[in-house]
Each structure stands twice: as structure tokens, then as C-alpha cells.
Write an enzyme that holds these catalytic residues in place. Structure first.
Site, PDB file in Angstrom:
ATOM      1  N   TYR A 147       0.855  -1.190   0.000  1.00 23.86           N
ATOM      2  CA  TYR A 147       0.000   0.000   0.000  1.00 23.86           C
ATOM      3  C   TYR A 147       0.885   1.232   0.000  1.00 23.86           C
ATOM      4  CZ  TYR A 147      -3.452   3.455   1.630  1.00 23.86           C
ATOM      5  OH  TYR A 147      -4.260   4.558   1.759  1.00 23.86           O
ATOM      6  N   ASP A 242       9.300   3.077  -0.081  1.00 22.47           N
ATOM      7  CA  ASP A 242       8.235   3.725   0.666  1.00 22.47           C
ATOM      8  C   ASP A 242       8.428   3.365   2.136  1.00 22.47           C
ATOM      9  OD1 ASP A 242       5.992   4.713   1.830  1.00 22.47           O
ATOM     10  OD2 ASP A 242       4.558   3.717   0.494  1.00 22.47           O
ATOM     11  N   LYS A 270       3.967   9.193   8.807  1.00 15.70           N
ATOM     12  CA  LYS A 270       3.711   8.595  10.135  1.00 15.70           C
ATOM     13  C   LYS A 270       4.637   9.134  11.236  1.00 15.70           C
ATOM     14  CE  LYS A 270       0.855   5.050   8.267  1.00 15.70           C
ATOM     15  NZ  LYS A 270       0.899   4.237   7.087  1.00 15.70           N
TER      16      LYS A 270
HETATM   17  C1  LIG Z   1       0.278   4.724   5.690  1.00 14.48           C
HETATM   18  C2  LIG Z   1       1.057   4.506   4.481  1.00 14.48           C
HETATM   19  C3  LIG Z   1       0.976   5.376   3.380  1.00 14.48           C
HETATM   20  C4  LIG Z   1      -0.015   6.504   3.321  1.00 14.48           C
HETATM   21  O1  LIG Z   1       0.200   7.480   4.290  1.00 14.48           O
HETATM   22  P1  LIG Z   1      -1.011   8.449   4.674  1.00 14.48           P
HETATM   23  O2  LIG Z   1      -0.378   9.420   5.634  1.00 14.48           O
HETATM   24  O3  LIG Z   1      -2.056   7.579   5.282  1.00 14.48           O
HETATM   25  O4  LIG Z   1      -1.488   9.106   3.439  1.00 14.48           O
HETATM   26  C5  LIG Z   1       1.843   5.181   2.325  1.00 14.48           C
HETATM   27  N1  LIG Z   1       2.721   4.166   2.323  1.00 14.48           N
HETATM   28  C6  LIG Z   1       2.815   3.313   3.349  1.00 14.48           C
HETATM   29  C7  LIG Z   1       3.842   2.225   3.310  1.00 14.48           C
HETATM   30  C8  LIG Z   1       1.980   3.431   4.449  1.00 14.48           C
HETATM   31  O5  LIG Z   1       2.054   2.547   5.439  1.00 14.48           O
END
Ligand SMILES: *Cc1c(COP(=O)(O)O)cnc(C)c1O
Length: 437
Positions: A147, A242, A270
Site C-alpha cells: 500500500y 516507501d 507517520k
Molecule cells: C500509511 C502509508 C501510506 C499513506 O500514508 P497516509 O499518511 O495515510 O497518506 C503510504 N505508504 C505506506 C507504506 C503506508 O504505510
């Protein structure tokens, strides 16, 4: 164990359903995958959440990762309070943005320049735009089950077979966008090579969660990340890690430091905001210099680098940076204790399920099969997970309400809290299997 009553949460949810789609502002909060209604939280401190009915829970989500120190550490509160009287937003550069950039570049090994944004989604959407601008190519490769936020290009699922040209996973994503996203099974380096060969000189970027947290926790196979690195170097493809979840969590410098593999670009989120809405993307200088106003790739944000968010994020990152030598080993020790305790519980109860762990992230999958990719993750018994989730909730443990999520350990989880978690885990496993605990 006293049964929680959640009448206030229930009535709030009833009101919310009239006002918000599904009653929530982000889908997984709705408990749809586990049954029942979501719990409305009122406050939190350290390892514990308190809901609107004054029930207390050990928090194993920690806001989906950001609260690595547990809730509301005094020094972050203090940093926010200190920033408040100077106004909350200027739309002009501020000192903290410079200090934040210095700190990120110091901590994350591959990052030479960085741009602040407001969420992980913004970071990933922007990073692929920059990679496309830099390479002059259109396609991206992502991995099934990873994701990367809700940007159109990432809401693509694979069909059958190792390599599939994307079909949209969500209405509203156009076929045109989906066509440019190629989806490959995680941990399958040969499939990536085949995909790259089939789209020779068309792939701008490979984006990956170096440790996947979004299909449950799935670690990279030995050599997989290095294999991607070598392939990207050879083919002129921008490798994007990511690290929205793994950054500042798996080590001071994230997964790239832990595995010793350097991407060209990194997306962050995060933890980076200390609980405030912050994201960032960064990477090699020559790539980041493509971003406006230094270069031609446009990306902007009215509230980017917001002073209150920067104050919280700076306090968080400074703390992690200064205490890294003791903080991460201790966080991993508590996480190991919880995982080993769960494995012992399973063994003593005669149950055979898979637990994956990397540092302070772990998942129990209700399948006896090793989980190495999305296909194997999907062999999990979701009904059983739902029962386990609700049993744990009754015992005062707040888990992520889906099998396909990871749990996040915070430094606020002491040995005593870990023991509380393990006792609940054992009782819940016994209960859902009708065994004597
Ligand atoms: C949570 C998450 C996102 C998205 O971040 P948001 O602040 O919710 O938009 C993107 N990549 C990874 C790996 C994530 O865990």
C-alpha cells in the site's frame, strides 16, 4: 474479565453514519473486516487508550505507526505548546523546516535533499511524478499487497499470474492511469526482471515497502532488495523505498539502514510528524533538483512544513536520533518478548499459525503456511481473525481491525504491559478454539 460496555461509542457511531461515509474518515477504522462497531477514543497517554465510555486499552496500533514513543510524551506536548503562541501557519519559510531537513538528511542514509508534505499519500504521489519527470518514462512497478496511500496509480491490483498489467482496484481510477502501473508479486525478483524486460525503457520507478506492513507484516527475502537495487541501476530505473511505515521505526535510518540497501528516493510519513499530519519525500540531489522551483516537476502545498507539525516532528526525530543507540535495541527486546511469548502460547495450546516480525512490527496470520507475499497472506482464516480481534478487544487490547495490518510496538510498552498483552493473547486464542487456557 469485565465486559466492556461501549454505549457511548455506539451512539456516536450511529450519528456518524448519517454524517460521514461509513461513519468514519478513513475506511479501516470502521471495523468492517472484523464485525462490530468502531470504538470512539477520547484520550491516550503512554501505552493506553481511553474510549468515550472510559474503557482502557493497551494500544497495539499507535495511530498506525506514528506513536512510536506511546501517546503524548511530555516533551512533544511541550514542543507544541512552545510553538503555539507564534501562530500556526505562515505560508512562508520558517527555521524549523531547515532544521527538520538537516535532521532527516542526517538520519536517512540515502536522502540528500527533501521536500515536506502533509501525508504519506502526498509523498508517494509526488515521488512517482518526480521519478517520471527525471527519467522521461511513464510506467511504474509496484508489488501486490503493498500500500502506498490512495493515489490513483497505486490503487491497482494484480489479476492471476505473476505479472499483470494493472486493472483499477477502485472505481474512479481510469484505465489510462491503471495502464501505467505494473503489478508484480512481492519477493519475486524474476517476475520483476520479466516485467522490466517486457516494458523495456518504459519503467520510471519501482516503488516498494522494503518491509511490507500493509498485507500484514511480510519481510523481504534474502537478497530481494539488493536484487532490485542492482536491476534499477542497470536499467536506469528510480528505486523508491516507501518508508512511511518503516522509516524511523526499524532503525534510526529506517529499513534502508537495517538492510544496507540504498534507494534513489525515499517516502516518509507517520512517525515523522510525531502524531501531526506530516509526510516527506527525498532522495539523490540530482533527482530532487527536478522538483519546482529548482526544476520543472510541479509539487506544492499551502500547509507544507506547517510550524506546529514541524515542532512535533522535530521533537520526535531529535529524540529518536539522540537515543537511537539504546532506544531501538530496547524496543526490539520488548517486541521479541511479545512475539516469543505468542509463539509459546501457540505451542502450549497446540496451535499452528504464522507470526512474522521485523523489529517492532509484527503480525499473526491465521494460517499454518509461511507468509511471503499477498497470495500466501490470503490463505489466512479471516473469520478466525475477526473472533480473535473481538476477544482481544474485550480483554482490553486494541489491535488493528484487519488481518492484513501489522501491529506496532511503542517504547511505552513495559515488561508489565507486554505480560498483560500475552495473558490476553493466550486467553483469546484458547477462547476462539474452545480450549482450556
Ligand atoms: C500509511 C502509508 C501510506 C499513506 O500514508 P497516509 O499518511 O495515510 O497518506 C503510504 N505508504 C505506506 C507504506 C503506508 O504505510
Amino acid at each position: 474479565m469485565q465486559k466492556h460496555t461501549i454505549s457511548t461509542s455506539d451512539s456516536l457511531f450511529q450519528r456518524a453514519q448519517e454524517l460521514l461515509p461509513g461513519g468514519v474518515n478513513s475506511p479501516v477504522r470502521a471495523f468492517k473486516a472484523v464485525g462490530g462497531h468502531p470504538i470512539f477514543m477520547k484520550s491516550a497517554k503512554g501505552a493506553y487508550l481511553t474510549d468515550e465510555d472510559n474503557n482502557r486499552y493497551v494500544d497495539m496500533i499507535n495511530s498506525w505507526g506514528p506513536m512510536i514513543l506511546g501517546h503524548a510524551p511530555d516533551f512533544i506536548e511541550e514542543a507544541i505548546r512552545e510553538a503555539l503562541p507564534n501562530s500556526f501557519s505562515f505560508g512562508a519559510p520558517t527555521r524549523r523546516e531547515v532544521e527538520m531537513a538537516e535532521l532527516i538528511i542526517d538520519m536517512v542514509p540515502s536522502v540528500e535533499k527533501v521536500r515536506m508534505v502533509n501525508s504519506g499519500t502526498e509523498a508517494t504521489m509526488s515521488a512517482i511524478r518526480v521519478a517520471r519527470g527525471f527519467t522521461g518514462r511513464d510506467k511504474i512497478i509496484k508489488f501486490e499487497g503493498c500500500y502506498h496511500g490512495h493515489g490513483d496509480s497505486f490503487l491497482i491490483s494484480a489479476g492471476s499470474g505473476a505479472i499483470t498489467l494493472g486493472v483499477p482496484d477502485s472505481p474512479g481510477v481510469t484505465k489510462g492511469v491503471a495502464q501505467d502501473t505494473i503489478t508484480v508479486a512481492f519477493n519475486d525478483l524474476e517476475a520483476v526482471k520479466t516485467a522490466v524486460d517486457l516494458a523495456k525503457n518504459q519503467v520510471a520507478a519501482i516503488i516498494i515497502e522494503p518491509v511490507v506492513g500493509n498485507m500484514g507484516l511480510v519481510p523481504p527475502a534474502e537478497g530481494f532488495l539488493q536484487g532490485l537495487r542492482d536491476l534499477c541501476t542497470k536499467e536506469g530505473i528510480v528505486l523508491i523505498f516507501d518508508e512511511v511505515m518503516t522509516g524511523f521505526r526499524l532503525s534510526r535510518g529506517g529499513a534502508q539502514e537495517l538492510f544496507g540497501v540504498m534507494p534513489d528516493m525515499t517516502t516518509m510519513g507517520k512517525i515523522i510528524g510525531g502524531g501531526m499530519p506530516v509526510g516527506a519525500y527525498g532522495g539523490r540531489r540530482e533527482i530532487m533538483d527536478f522538483v519546482a522551483p529548482a526544476g520543472p516537476v510541479y509539487q506544492a502545498g499551502t500547509l507544507s512544513g506547517n510550524p506546529i507539525a514541524m515542532a512535533a516532528g522535530l521533537a520526535m526525530l531529535r529524540h529518536l536520533n539522540e537515543n537511537a543507540a539504546t532506544l531501538y535495541p530496547e524496543l526490539n527486546r520488548i517486541s521479541d518478548k511479545m512475539v516469543n511469548g505468542m509463539k509459546a502460547n501457540l505451542q502450549e495450546l497446540g496451535l499452528n499459525y504464522t507470526i512474522n516480525q521485523v523489529g517492532s512490527m509484527f503480525s499473526i496470520f491465521f494460517t499454518p503456511q509461511p507468509v511471503t507475499d499477498f497470495t500466501s497472506a490470503k490463505t489466512s482464516d479471516l473469520t478466525l481473525f475477526g473472533k480473535y480481534f473481538n476477544s482481544m478487544l474485550q480483554k482490553g487490547i486494541y489491535l488493528a481491525p484487519s488481518q492484513y495490518e501489522t501491529l506496532f510496538v511503542s517504547t511505552a510498552i513495559s515488561d508489565a504491559v507486554a505480560d498483560e498483552y500475552l495473558a490476553a493473547n493466550r486467553a483469546a486464542l484458547a477462547e476462539i478454539h474452545h480450549l482450556n487456557a
